[in-house]
Each structure stands twice: as structure tokens, then as C-alpha cells.
Write a protein that holds these residues in place. Structure first.
Motif, PDB file in Angstrom:
ATOM      1  N   THR A 129       0.893  -1.065   0.050  1.00 28.15           N
ATOM      2  CA  THR A 129      -0.130   0.085  -0.052  1.00 28.15           C
ATOM      3  C   THR A 129       0.949   1.305  -0.059  1.00 28.15           C
ATOM      4  OG1 THR A 129      -0.041   0.156   2.352  1.00 28.15           O
ATOM      5  CG2 THR A 129      -1.839  -1.328   1.330  1.00 28.15           C
ATOM      6  N   GLY A 155       0.720   3.452   2.261  1.00 25.55           N
ATOM      7  CA  GLY A 155       1.021   3.718   3.458  1.00 25.55           C
ATOM      8  C   GLY A 155       1.999   3.254   4.351  1.00 25.55           C
ATOM      9  N   ALA A 156       2.211   1.799   3.827  1.00 21.43           N
ATOM     10  CA  ALA A 156       2.787   0.741   4.326  1.00 21.43           C
ATOM     11  C   ALA A 156       4.120   1.122   5.044  1.00 21.43           C
ATOM     12  CB  ALA A 156       2.713  -0.602   3.752  1.00 21.43           C
ATOM     13  N   ALA A 211       4.204   3.661   7.872  1.00 21.66           N
ATOM     14  CA  ALA A 211       3.710   3.054   9.133  1.00 21.66           C
ATOM     15  C   ALA A 211       4.894   2.215   9.557  1.00 21.66           C
ATOM     16  CB  ALA A 211       2.291   2.328   8.628  1.00 21.66           C
ATOM     17  N   LEU A 268       5.828   3.086  13.304  1.00 22.78           N
ATOM     18  CA  LEU A 268       5.138   2.000  14.377  1.00 22.78           C
ATOM     19  C   LEU A 268       6.289   0.883  14.921  1.00 22.78           C
ATOM     20  CD1 LEU A 268       1.551   1.798  13.086  1.00 22.78           C
ATOM     21  CD2 LEU A 268       2.382   3.428  14.927  1.00 22.78           C
ATOM     22  N   GLN A 277      11.163  -5.518  14.941  1.00 21.13           N
ATOM     23  CA  GLN A 277      10.080  -5.373  13.650  1.00 21.13           C
ATOM     24  C   GLN A 277      10.783  -4.972  12.304  1.00 21.13           C
ATOM     25  OE1 GLN A 277       6.799  -3.491  15.978  1.00 21.13           O
ATOM     26  NE2 GLN A 277       5.664  -5.093  15.344  1.00 21.13           N
ATOM     27  N   VAL A 333      -6.920  -2.568   4.492  1.00 19.77           N
ATOM     28  CA  VAL A 333      -5.574  -3.223   4.585  1.00 19.77           C
ATOM     29  C   VAL A 333      -4.427  -2.339   5.427  1.00 19.77           C
ATOM     30  CG1 VAL A 333      -3.728  -4.076   3.245  1.00 19.77           C
ATOM     31  CG2 VAL A 333      -5.831  -4.465   2.596  1.00 19.77           C
ATOM     32  N   GLN A 334      -4.633  -1.195   5.275  1.00 14.25           N
ATOM     33  CA  GLN A 334      -3.501  -0.173   5.937  1.00 14.25           C
ATOM     34  C   GLN A 334      -3.704  -0.121   7.261  1.00 14.25           C
ATOM     35  OE1 GLN A 334      -1.036   1.351   4.361  1.00 14.25           O
ATOM     36  NE2 GLN A 334      -0.349   2.436   6.539  1.00 14.25           N
ATOM     37  N   TYR A 372      -2.659  -3.638   8.775  1.00 13.73           N
ATOM     38  CA  TYR A 372      -1.288  -3.370   8.748  1.00 13.73           C
ATOM     39  C   TYR A 372      -0.571  -2.500   9.886  1.00 13.73           C
ATOM     40  CZ  TYR A 372       3.676  -2.750   6.958  1.00 13.73           C
ATOM     41  OH  TYR A 372       4.700  -3.038   6.684  1.00 13.73           O
ATOM     42  N   GLU A 373      -1.199  -1.562  10.310  1.00 12.50           N
ATOM     43  CA  GLU A 373      -0.764  -0.675  11.279  1.00 12.50           C
ATOM     44  C   GLU A 373      -1.279  -1.332  12.841  1.00 12.50           C
ATOM     45  OE1 GLU A 373      -2.323   3.253  10.725  1.00 12.50           O
ATOM     46  OE2 GLU A 373      -1.492   3.322   8.655  1.00 12.50           O
ATOM     47  N   VAL A 400      -1.326  -4.468  13.273  1.00 10.57           N
ATOM     48  CA  VAL A 400      -0.627  -5.593  13.634  1.00 10.57           C
ATOM     49  C   VAL A 400       0.754  -4.985  14.130  1.00 10.57           C
ATOM     50  CG1 VAL A 400       0.899  -7.651  12.352  1.00 10.57           C
ATOM     51  CG2 VAL A 400      -1.625  -7.292  11.800  1.00 10.57           C
TER      52      VAL A 400
END
Lengths: 367, 367
Positions: free
Chosen positions: A58, A60-61, A64, A68, A73, B38-39, B42-43, B45
Motif C-alpha cells: 500500500t 502507506g505501509a 507506518a 510504528l 520488527q 488493509v492499511q 497493517y498498522e 498488527v
């Protein structure tokens, strides 16, 4: 609505750039905004008998993740990405940014951490590519973001972009074969020579390229394409270079970069904008202060800067230098998690002199 | 623009449905149209300390595969999909169809071939889920397609859908825990009983469920949720059943399905629409003619059919039967590449009688 030009670009990528054959495992790496081109490439791979695997993210992935994620991670590399690096026969990567500043607030140390974690992947891909086990191509899908950065409407940018890819030609594959002849001749001319001396406004730098291999770029790894490049001898660069084009990296805009080299190493660096980020990146690892690439653009179909390096480094009348990792197929041995290309415009006065013989003056080849 | 309700749904999926914990590898499986959800997942998780892996497809990829692929291409299962089945701790799947007829022109034999090729994957996932090694949840992202099928505007569908998921509740996790109490009580009531007799318009069918386990569905594997189900004894079904709701499968719309069972096997099948496809699917393999599931809906927040089985099978006052594979955690042993749920509405007159005792009359539970 399907854009016939995206279909033509997909055909170039599958049939010309990566030459997908029956049974080839082909990873299509992109983000959601490129859906029309992703779909066309997926279909092209199937038609060629290949085995397509979608790897989509995406918009924004990445931001993010940097915002975060814990260090653990950040350090984790997903097994499907490792599999793709180790096993895919072909990888077609399609950039499709929707916001050129998406990563502008990210802590660069977190990006470096991710780069370090993914370095073995990058090395695997490059080793396999050098051994002929992996074919890859990088292109972009026109978005509002790229158009805006280039100072164009989306419609005008699409016209410009697909033309630069020769996707509007009635026979793009033949057109690319024709375009490649001049690039190959230039690469043959320079191959075996030793010293490259580049001068221009704010630039006077000398590089040793003896023993290194020059690679002509004719639409296989980048689309659009048009350059020839090598990895300069790692301790040879001396002098100064000013990069007239903005030099964004990892989503951060840097402009007005000046580097001074001694014995191959950046000993002084400044920028009109983004200087702190520039210096942090130079300090990523030891190799980040040495050059991994010298490239000379040959595509006179791309006339103006677009702030997108995939296009800008190909502009006829420019040269580019990359700090960081070299491509092993050039004979370069610089290792780094960084590979940052910066473009120097020689069209307003400048020259490239090789072993005392002029290759280019004021942006025009003279050999 | 981010929809706060999608954020709330993501929190339900991550914190309640799949209980993502630090270090959990979490595959997020969806298509490009679901990008906002999805975004958000994802955030979510990342915030839970998990390791998210995106597995996104395009709206058109499946249709292209069925249209263009050779048998070898259809049979190939991508290693990242195998890895996800074998290694992921959590899988959150988000449907986001943009066109409910996308697969309507596909040759069903090609879909069956793909189902067969992917059967080991499905079995691996189910085995690991039964062993507590894999947690999964299936939901959908509201699109124009789902709204249109349900006969609603997108805005009205979003209101309906997020409310059915309890995503509009001020504390969705507590709300789901509350909702689950009634479902668990019903599952406990029926557990250990032997014969289920379902009657309604065009329906009079008896199933043996002795020795089988009833599973209460309380928002872990499906969102929204609300049912309890088991796998009937494979040779026990006898009688007739009429499915009043449309019973789409693999993108094909089938309506007015009637099945007659003898000794657990479908011996007669007809449909008002899509009969040929129904019969082809029944002939996929031996298990496709036997039942893999009997489920009883408990969600009275979903009042009308939406033509989407994820929602329709949960409607309070309906029962559903699935032909094909049973879920091993029920004790069911039917094997098949098919698992096709069909919904029978009992709200306009009908009953569910268990060992001679009425469980439900005219769509209302009476115990």
C-alpha cells in the motif's frame, strides 16, 4: 478503462526487458496505485508462459512501518521477500508513488536499519543477476505525484513518459533495439580506457576506471533507459562535484549537493536543502562515503528534470555518480547498504574527458 | 480520508478475532480495493508487535489466470502462498470485490483445477488451525459491488455493515464478548444430541450429528459473525432441501437450488439459475456430493439477504448446509476441493427439531 500505452509498456517489460519464457517464476513488485500496469504485466507474463507472483504494497505501509515498528520488527525480513530474492527468475518492479513526501518525516536511522537488514537480499539479487540467474526491470506507473514533481499535468506526464519508454512506437521492441546501438557504441568506445575527468559549473573531478567494465543500458533493467555506467576504482575519486538536480533518496528531498573527494572518500559534503540527512546517510557505513557508480546519460528524449532519478539519470548531457554499493558486474567492489544516484548537468557548459580525449562537450557527445 | 469505522474493524480483527501478539507472523490477504482497511490492519498488527506480510491481488488477476493460463500454470502454487499456509501464525483475509460477475464467464473446470492444486494448502491451514498453530479471520471491505448486490447505496451498506461488525460500538471487543454468550449457550444445548430434522417450504431433511462437535462462531474466524455449526455424519443426510437465498460460488450466481439426499449423497440436484454449474461442481470429486457442514445462524442484526454468503449464513432464522469439505475440528471427515455454503430461510415458516425437541420455530429460537 485500460490504457493501450500501459499494455504496450507491459509488453516491452515482459518480451523485451526481461524476456519471460515458459516456466519462469516472475515476481511483480509494486503498490496498489499501479493496478492497471500490474494487471497488464500479470497478463503478459501468463501469455509468455511464465508463473506470475504479485508482491504489492500500500502507499502507506512503509511510513507506518518506520513510524510504528520496534527494532525487532524493522530487522525482520519476510520469508516471501527472501524467497523472491533467492528463487525468482524474473522481477518486474513498478514504482507508483502517490505522495512524493510520504517518507519525509521518517527518522533516517530507521530507514538505514531496514536497509541494513535487507542488504543480504540485495546482495543475493545482484549476485544472481550477475550470474545470469535473475533478470529484473524497474519502471514506474504515471501518477499525479510524479506528474506534479515534474511540473506537469497527469495527461501531459503520461504523454511524455510513455513516449520516453517508446511505448507509443508501433513496434516498441524494434525501436528499443535501434536505440541501443548508439549506447553500445559509446560503451565500446570508453571500455579499456583509464581516467575520466569531468568538469562543469562547481565540478572538477577525476576518476580512475581502469580494469572496470562499462555496461550499456538499453532497456533491460530500467524503463525508460539510456546510459552507460561502470564502478570507478574505489580509492580513486579526487576533486569536487556539484549536483545540479535535486537528489531525493528514500523519500527525502535533498538539493544543491556538493561533495569533495580525496583518495576515493567523501571528505566534505554540503547541501542547500537536506544537508543533515545527506551527512547521516554518508555515515550509514564505510562504503557509503565511496562511489559505487559513474554513469553517463544518453537519452535525449528526456529533456528536463522530473525529480525522479529513474528518468533524470538518463538525460542526454548529464552524468551521475552514486555513493555506496557498486554493481559487481562492473568489477566494482564497494559494499554498502546505500546506493544513491546524484545527477550533474553538463549541458550549460561542461566536459567529459577520457584519457585526454574529449567524449562530451556541453552535453553533446563528440566521438 | 480514513474511515474511523475501518480503523475500528481493524482493531477488532487484530485484538479480538486473531489476538495478534508480539512476534506473530501475520499475513494480510486482500485485493487493491480494500486499501484503507488493509492499511489499518497493517498498522494494527505493527502496534500489537506482530510481523505483517501483505498478500494483495488485483481485481482482475483471477479472471486473467483462468482465461490465459495453461494447465501447468493453473496447477502451480506460488511458494509464498505455501509459506503462508505452513508458517503464518495469523491470517487476516479481506474480501473486496469490485465486480460480483468478474468470474462469471470462467470455465468452472479451470476453477476446479485450481481448487484441486490448492487443496494441500487448504488442508495444511485447517490442520494447523485445528491444532491451535494458526489463527485466521475472514472479513470484507464495503465496495460498490457488495452494496449493489445487497440492493443498497454504498453509504447505506457501510452503515449496515460496520454496525453488523459492532465496529460502531464504543467498545467493540466487549460487545463481541457479550454477543458470544447466546451463541455459546445454543451450541452447548445442542452438543451431544443426535438427530437434526429441518423442515420448511420445500425442505424436509434429516441429519445425524451424533459424536460430532458443535463450534460456536463468535467473531474469531468471520467478521461479522454469529452461527454454530458442525459436520454432519457423512452418510446420514436424507430428504430434500430448498435453498431460498442465491448461492453464488466462485463468482458464479446460482439461485433456487434444490438438493435431494440419500444415504448422505446428493442423488438429485436442480437450480432455477446456474444448474449446469451446480452439477459440474457436485462432480468435482466424490466428497463434493456429501455435506461438510450444517450451520445455524444467530445474528439478528443481519436482517436481509445481501447475496454475500459471509453475511447471509449468519442471519438469525436461517440454516445453511455446505457441500464438500468438512472442518476437522467438528469431527467431520468429508474430503473435497469444494466447500459451498447454501442458505435456507426458515423465517417464513419452518422448524429445526433436535432429537424430537424444538430448537427453532419460524426463525426464532425457542429454547
Amino acid at each position: 478503462m485500460r490504457d493501450q500505452r500501459a499494455e504496450a509498456l507491459a509488453a516491452i517489460l515482459v518480451r523485451y526487458s526481461t524476456r519471460v519464457e515458459a516456466g519462469d517464476v516472475c515476481v511483480i513488485q509494486s503498490s496498489t496505485a499501479a493496478e492497471p500496469l500490474v494487471q497488464a504485466v500479470y497478463e503478459g507474463v501468463l501469455r509468455a508462459g511464465g508463473l506470475p507472483v504479485l508482491s504489492l504494497t500500500t502507499e502507506g505501509a512503509a511510513a507506518a512501518l518506520y513510524e510504528l515498528a520496534s527494532d525487532d520488527q524493522l530487522d525482520w525480513v519476510a520469508p516471501p521477500a527472501m524467497w523472491a530474492a533467492e528463487e525468482a527468475d524474473v522481477r518486474i518492479a513498478i514504482m507508483a508513488d502517490q505522495n512524493p513526501r510520504e517518507l519525509s518525516e521518517v527518522d533516517p536511522r530507521r530507514q538505514q536499519r531496514t536497509s541494513r537488514a535487507r542488504k543480504p537480499l540485495m546482495e543475493t539479487v545482484m549476485r544472481r543477476a550477475a550470474a545470469g540467474e535473475h533478470r529484473w526491470s524497474l519502471t514506474l506507473f504515471p501518477t499525479h505525484a510524479y506528474a506534479g514533481e515534474a511540473g506537469m499535468s497527469l495527461a501531459a506526464y503520461e504523454d511524455f513518459y510513455y513516449a520516453a519508454c517508446l511505448a507509443t512506437d508501433h513496434d516498441p521492441v524494434t525501436a528499443w533495439q535501434r536505440q541501443s546501438d548508439q549506447v553500445r557504441r559509446l560503451a565500446e568506445w570508453i571500455q579499456g580506457r583509464e581516467e575520466v575527468h569531468i568538469t562543469g559549473p562547481g565540478t572538477d573531478i577525476t576518476l580512475d576506471v581502469s580494469g572496470r567494465t562499462w555496461i550499456p543500458c538499453v532497456g533491460e533493467h530500467n524503463m525508460p533507459d539510456g546510459e552507460f555506467f561502470t564502478g570507478p576504482v574505489e580509492d580513486s575519486a579526487r576533486g569536487e562535484v556539484s549536483f545540479s538536480f535535486p537528489a531525493s533518496y528514500g523519500g527525502r528531498e535533498v538539493a544543491g549537493v556538493r561533495l569533495r573527494f580525496e583518495d576515493g572518500r567523501v571528505v566534505d559534503a554540503s547541501a542547500d536543502r537536506g544537508e543533515a540527512f545527506l551527512i547521516e546517510t554518508l555515515d550509514t557505513d564505510d562504503g557509503a562515503r565511496r562511489l559505487g557508480e559513474l554513469g553517463i546519460g544518453t537519452n535525449y528524449g528526456i529533456a528536463t528534470g522530473t525529480k525522479e532519478i529513474l528518468l533524470d539519470e538518463k538525460i542526454g548531457g548529464t552524468v551521475h555518480l552514486a555513493i555506496g554499493m557498486s554493481y559487481p558486474e562492473t568489477g566494482g567492489v564497494n559494499e554498502s547498504a546505500v546506493h544513491w544516484d546524484m545527477v550533474c548537468d553538463l549541458r550549460q557548459g561542461g566536459s567529459v574527458v577520457v584519457d585526454g580525449e574529449e567524449l562530451q562537450r556541453d552535453g553533446q557527445f563528440v566521438v
